[in-house]
Design an enzyme around this catalytic site. Structure first.
Site, PDB file in Angstrom:
ATOM      1  CD  GLU A  80      26.274  61.520  36.496  1.00 27.11           C
ATOM      2  OE1 GLU A  80      26.225  61.798  37.696  1.00 27.11           O
ATOM      3  OE2 GLU A  80      26.059  62.361  35.586  1.00 27.11           O
ATOM      4  CE  LYS A 179      27.430  64.834  39.861  1.00 23.51           C
ATOM      5  NZ  LYS A 179      26.235  64.405  39.095  1.00 23.51           N
ATOM      6  CB  CYS A 212      27.512  65.026  35.448  1.00 22.79           C
ATOM      7  SG  CYS A 212      26.062  65.606  34.502  1.00 22.79           S
TER       8      CYS A 212
END
Length: 316
Positions: A80, A179, A212
């Site tokens: 990321e 995300k 993440c």
């Protein structure tokens, strides 16, 4: 004639068995990248300056991808923020974003770069995958225009998403994930209106993808594992080894063991923000991992994994 026919059948059967054996495992790679960061600024840089910075990071990633391919890797995951870094406001990140189409358009940016709006980052990533015959997973930024008919449209007329993309060994865009669970400092991005459960199929199993902070939440992580029954998760992350979290290696290894899937975790590497810790994690424990809090160096990890861990006789 009969002998030749039997030999041919035996050869075909042998090839089929070898194919089946080959697809029961695959070689995976992750690269922990010491990201080259942009200068802190209150004003957006030019598109040319933004691309120059991203190309510096992609130069490093390209070297890692080439090395992974030489070691026989079928897929590589990069971190990321690995292409443009962080330290952005909503305005200053805009020159780094590209319009990423839905993978249903069946697009190979490397061979057809002008089909959509200019997308030099997608083109280069596509070419890395195609030239090295490897799946490439990367994290970039997506931008989507909106208008006043959309009550959720931001005042600047666009959505901005923290986005993972996947290119197959031909360079085709096969997955795009926005995300959903943004970390508290990610004010430069919007979250999608609904959580996305994105998968892609390979000759060596079914893969899911998230980013993440997503790993801590039910959606999309649990949906991908329990409902969609993925074999392997690809996981670009920028994980800080600070409280209240465990270290990246400990947490991500435990998650793979608890969920019963492979987790290909690629972390950014930055000592100043306590970011390090990548690995190829399996339900049986780490196949390999890296943690270095002393030097500012990237690290490539490569290992052979089970393509279908749930079918393994040693499945926990």
């Amino acid at each position: 004639m009969l002998t030749s026919h039997l030999l041919l059948r035996a050869a075909v059967l042998g090839f089929t068995i070898l194919q089946a054996l080959a697809s029961s495992t695959f070689i995976a790679a992750v690269y922990e990248h010491a990201v080259i960061l942009p200068d802190v600024t209150d004003k957006p840089v030019s598109p040319e300056e933004a691309l120059a910075l991203m190309n510096k990071n992609m130069d490093v990633l390209e070297g890692a991808i080439e090395e992974a391919a030489q070691q026989g890797a079928h897929i590589i995951v990069t971190p990321e923020d690995g292409i443009y870094g962080w330290r952005f406001t909503r305005e200053t990140i805009y020159p780094y974003l590209e319009d990423i189409p839905d993978p249903a358009v069946n697009w190979i940016p490397c061979t057809d770069p002008t089909r959509f709006a200019p997308a030099p980052v997608q083109e280069r990533l596509s070419c890395m995958a195609r030239q090295n015959s490897i799946y490439v997973v990367a994290n970039i930024g997506d931008k989507k225009l909106c208008n006043s008919s959309d009550p959720s449209c931001p005042s600047d007329g666009r959505y901005q998403y923290n986005t993972n993309v996947v290119f197959d060994p031909e360079g085709k865009l096969v997955a795009r994930y926005h995300k959903y669970n943004l970390f508290r400092g990610e004010t430069q991005f919007n979250y999608p209106k609904e959580p996305e459960a994105v998968t892609f199929q390979t000759p060596f199993g079914k893969f899911g993808i998230f980013t993440c902070f997503d790993i801590l939440f039910h959606e999309p992580a649990m949906v991908l594992v329990n409902k969609l029954q993925v074999d392997t998760m690809v996981y670009p992350t920028a994980w800080m080894n600070v409280l209240p979290f465990l270290t990246a290696v400990e947490f991500h290894s435990a998650w793979a063991m608890g969920m019963g899937v492979n987790l290909l975790s690629a972390n950014t590497h930055n000592i100043g923000t306590a970011m390090t810790g990548s690995g190829l994690f399996t339900p049986e424990g780490p196949a390999t991992y890296h943690y270095n809090s002393e030097t500012e160096e990237g690290q490539l990890l490569v290992a052979e994994l089970s393509a279908h861990p749930r079918l393994s006789p040693t499945y926990p």
